[in-house]
Design a protein around this motif. Structure first.
Motif, PDB file in Angstrom:
ATOM      1  N   ALA A  50       0.691  -1.211   0.040  1.00  0.00           N
ATOM      2  CA  ALA A  50      -0.212   0.200  -0.011  1.00  0.00           C
ATOM      3  C   ALA A  50       0.364   1.016  -0.239  1.00  0.00           C
ATOM      4  O   ALA A  50       0.530   2.446  -0.438  1.00  0.00           O
ATOM      5  N   LEU A  51       2.386   0.901   0.514  1.00  0.00           N
ATOM      6  CA  LEU A  51       3.017   2.618   0.490  1.00  0.00           C
ATOM      7  C   LEU A  51       3.838   2.264  -0.567  1.00  0.00           C
ATOM      8  O   LEU A  51       5.254   3.328  -1.091  1.00  0.00           O
ATOM      9  N   SER A  52       3.907   1.632  -1.385  1.00  0.00           N
ATOM     10  CA  SER A  52       5.208   1.107  -2.529  1.00  0.00           C
ATOM     11  C   SER A  52       5.978   1.868  -3.120  1.00  0.00           C
ATOM     12  O   SER A  52       6.695   2.723  -3.211  1.00  0.00           O
ATOM     13  N   ASN A  53       4.168   2.522  -4.137  1.00  0.00           N
ATOM     14  CA  ASN A  53       4.379   4.107  -4.907  1.00  0.00           C
ATOM     15  C   ASN A  53       4.951   4.777  -4.002  1.00  0.00           C
ATOM     16  O   ASN A  53       5.152   6.526  -4.833  1.00  0.00           O
ATOM     17  N   ILE A  54       5.380   5.160  -2.300  1.00  0.00           N
ATOM     18  CA  ILE A  54       4.804   6.707  -2.878  1.00  0.00           C
ATOM     19  C   ILE A  54       6.102   6.630  -1.573  1.00  0.00           C
ATOM     20  O   ILE A  54       6.169   7.165  -0.413  1.00  0.00           O
ATOM     21  N   THR A  55       6.537   5.668  -1.607  1.00  0.00           N
ATOM     22  CA  THR A  55       8.041   5.469  -0.704  1.00  0.00           C
ATOM     23  C   THR A  55       9.449   5.234  -1.638  1.00  0.00           C
ATOM     24  O   THR A  55       9.775   5.457  -2.473  1.00  0.00           O
ATOM     25  N   GLY A  56      10.380   6.543  -1.520  1.00  0.00           N
ATOM     26  CA  GLY A  56      11.413   6.248  -1.472  1.00  0.00           C
ATOM     27  C   GLY A  56      12.655   6.087  -0.418  1.00  0.00           C
ATOM     28  O   GLY A  56      12.538   6.298   0.362  1.00  0.00           O
ATOM     29  N   ALA A 375      15.025  10.824  -1.422  1.00  0.00           N
ATOM     30  CA  ALA A 375      15.986   9.986  -0.406  1.00  0.00           C
ATOM     31  C   ALA A 375      17.179   9.955  -0.691  1.00  0.00           C
ATOM     32  O   ALA A 375      18.469   9.614   0.067  1.00  0.00           O
ATOM     33  N   MET A 376      17.247  10.314  -2.655  1.00  0.00           N
ATOM     34  CA  MET A 376      19.512  10.711  -2.246  1.00  0.00           C
ATOM     35  C   MET A 376      19.379  11.741  -2.246  1.00  0.00           C
ATOM     36  O   MET A 376      20.952  11.279  -1.677  1.00  0.00           O
ATOM     37  N   GLN A 377      18.619  13.028  -2.245  1.00  0.00           N
ATOM     38  CA  GLN A 377      19.465  14.073  -1.200  1.00  0.00           C
ATOM     39  C   GLN A 377      19.628  14.070  -0.296  1.00  0.00           C
ATOM     40  O   GLN A 377      20.949  14.180   0.521  1.00  0.00           O
ATOM     41  N   MET A 378      18.868  12.852   0.775  1.00  0.00           N
ATOM     42  CA  MET A 378      18.725  13.133   2.264  1.00  0.00           C
ATOM     43  C   MET A 378      19.653  12.185   2.085  1.00  0.00           C
ATOM     44  O   MET A 378      21.021  12.565   3.043  1.00  0.00           O
ATOM     45  N   ALA A 379      20.245  10.981   1.450  1.00  0.00           N
ATOM     46  CA  ALA A 379      21.577  10.196   1.614  1.00  0.00           C
ATOM     47  C   ALA A 379      22.423  11.165   1.345  1.00  0.00           C
ATOM     48  O   ALA A 379      23.352  10.483   2.106  1.00  0.00           O
ATOM     49  N   GLY A 380      22.526  11.375   0.081  1.00  0.00           N
ATOM     50  CA  GLY A 380      24.038  12.264  -0.145  1.00  0.00           C
ATOM     51  C   GLY A 380      24.297  13.371   1.097  1.00  0.00           C
ATOM     52  O   GLY A 380      25.515  13.431   1.732  1.00  0.00           O
TER      53      GLY A 380
END
Length: 488
Positions: A50-56, A375-380
């Motif tokens: 139910a959340l996979s489309n709105i998760t990164g 998510a890429m920006q945050m982890a970066g």
């Protein structure tokens, strides 16, 4: 999950807007595309359907800069209180680990026979955590300096930071975690509302309670009304905060914190009360700005910035994050008039110092659904050299849980992270360390359509939000367990 959406997201793996040139960050290196697709397919099975489309999510080896795992890495979502981790990095580099907020008393004339021959000014320094007991200590310091009264006026100065009515205007105005902001703050700009049922109705009190002091508040007024909803109504009458509360909602008794919308007046009244109790008589406070040449007669200093940041991250206090962010912008030569302009300054600092471009913060606390970070920006940002230094020793330990919800203790493994939660929004970002090797990660999930459909009356506890949050938390744990098996 829509299979076409999943395939499209794999084809887009992954990209990151890095500032040119990133002097303090190393560009993440992408694994072989086929390997990345295989890893993403394995990881996405850990997500709630139910959340996979709105998760990164993104996982980065901070030593090599290699992206080890990523799914929808460029999906820009509200980071919620994960924003505070970036605010902490920003503050540690701009203000320094030992920076202290200072609240001062100034006099415009000499003290003769215990009386200030002029005006006395209470001047805020933007301290977000100043409390009633600390304000009492400031009054005692003034008395120890020989001050017993004032010939002129008592003036409160909150001009160190701009006056901002609420952190997030879209939130219900009675929420204690959505306070006003000024350069002179007290008790996180909240007042304690307590009610007790008596034979003729209810006894209502408002106080500025600390551990040792509990002065009553007159600048804020509250009364009951016969109505069903809303539970609280707010208005301003002659410059004073005025609340009404639905009598039907009170029950036998209880208490809760309410926000203060006139924080400078609130702090001035409480200081006047505390000072009188200690032997210093002051006239009714007025607003003003301390003039050049006034002499400092007493001060109270906050804890060092590292302690403030550690506390802010642990308890996710919104006012603290906003005051810190505004203070940083001023230190950098800006004069922000809003949280959005101040957060924009933080975004430019992030690009120049952490090597990440394109982040879109609207405030420093994350109490908004308008900020956008991937998510890429945050982890970066966390993987950058300055990011790691900025958060070193500040993030709290995050517990790993088994599939059954039991605490997991794995030798050689620690997770330190910042969580973020708004209704139908969840974020988790931090560091996973295994056998001495460090990895940054970010997991962001948000159902913006569900947030948009929350009725105003339900915005504190909307239906379905708790269940949704539980799903988001379980998929975070599932990903962390999966990554433990993925890394060396």
């Amino acid at each position: 999950m829509d299979r076409r959406y999943f395939i499209a997201s794999l084809a887009a793996l992954p990209s990151l807007a890095w500032a040119n040139p990133p002097s303090t960050a190393t560009r993440p290196k992408l694994r072989n595309n086929a390997n990345m697709q295989r890893l993403a397919q394995a990881s996405v099975r850990r997500l709630d359907p139910a959340l996979s489309n709105i998760t990164g999510f993104t996982l980065i080896d901070v030593e090599s800069g290699e992206v080890l795992d990523s799914y929808q890495p460029d999906l820009a979502l509200p980071p919620a209180s994960v924003s505070k981790a970036i605010t902490a990095i920003y503050a540690r580099h701009v203000l320094g680990s030992n920076y202290r907020f200072v609240t001062r008393l100034f006099a415009t004339g000499p003290v003769i026979d215990g009386i200030v021959q002029g005006d006395l000014y209470l001047v805020g320094g933007g301290d977000p955590a100043l409390d009633t007991d600390e304000l009492a200590e400031l009054a005692k310091t003034a008395i120890a300096a020989g001050i017993r009264g004032v010939k002129g006026r008592f003036i409160v100065d909150g001009s160190a930071l701009p006056n901002i009515d609420r952190v997030d205007p879209t939130q219900p105005e009675y929420l204690g975690y959505n306070p006003s902001i000024s350069g002179l703050n007290l008790n996180f700009n909240r007042v304690y509302f307590e009610w007790k049922q008596v034979s003729e109705g209810y006894n209502l009190t408002l106080d500025a309670r600390g551990v040792y002091n509990k002065p009553l508040v007159s600048w804020v007024d509250i009364q009951t009304e016969d109505r069903g909803a809303p539970v609280f109504k707010y208005s301003t009458v002659n410059g004073h905060d005025k609340w009404s509360v639905a009598r039907s909602a009170l029950g036998n008794g209880g208490g809760r914190w309410l926000p203060v919308r006139q924080p400078i007046d609130y702090a001035g009244e409480i200081f006047q009360t505390l000072a009188a109790g200690a032997g210093l008589r002051l006239p009714v406070p007025r607003h003003g700005k301390v003039p050049a040449g006034a002499q400092e007669v007493a001060r109270f200093e906050s804890n060092p910035m590292d302690e403030v940041l550690r506390w802010m991250l642990k308890y996710s206090n919104n006012l603290t994050a906003e005051c810190i962010g505004l203070t940083c912008a001023q230190k950098l030569g800006n004069n922000p008039t809003s949280l959005q302009s101040s957060a924009g300054r933080m975004g430019r600092w992030v690009q120049a110092n952490l090597g990440i471009a394109g982040v879109n913060f609207k405030n420093h606390s994350g109490l908004t659904d308008l900020s956008r970070v991937s998510a890429m920006q945050m982890a970066g940002m966390l993987a950058s050299a300055k990011g790691q230094v900025g958060l070193n020793g500040l993030l709290k330990k995050f517990n790993l849980l088994s599939r059954n919800g039991n605490l997991m203790v794995v030798d050689g493994v620690t997770v330190t992270a910042k969580t973020g939660t708004l209704n139908f929004t969840r974020g988790l970002a931090g560091y996973l360390e295994k056998n001495g090797r460090k990895y940054s990660f970010a997991i962001l999930t948000a159902d913006l359509a569900a947030r948009e459909n929350i009725p105003l009356a339900e915005r504190e506890r909307p239906r379905g939000a708790r269940t949704w949050s539980g799903k988001a938390k379980r998929q975070e744990q599932a990903l962390l367990r999966h990554w433990l098996g993925l890394i060396a």
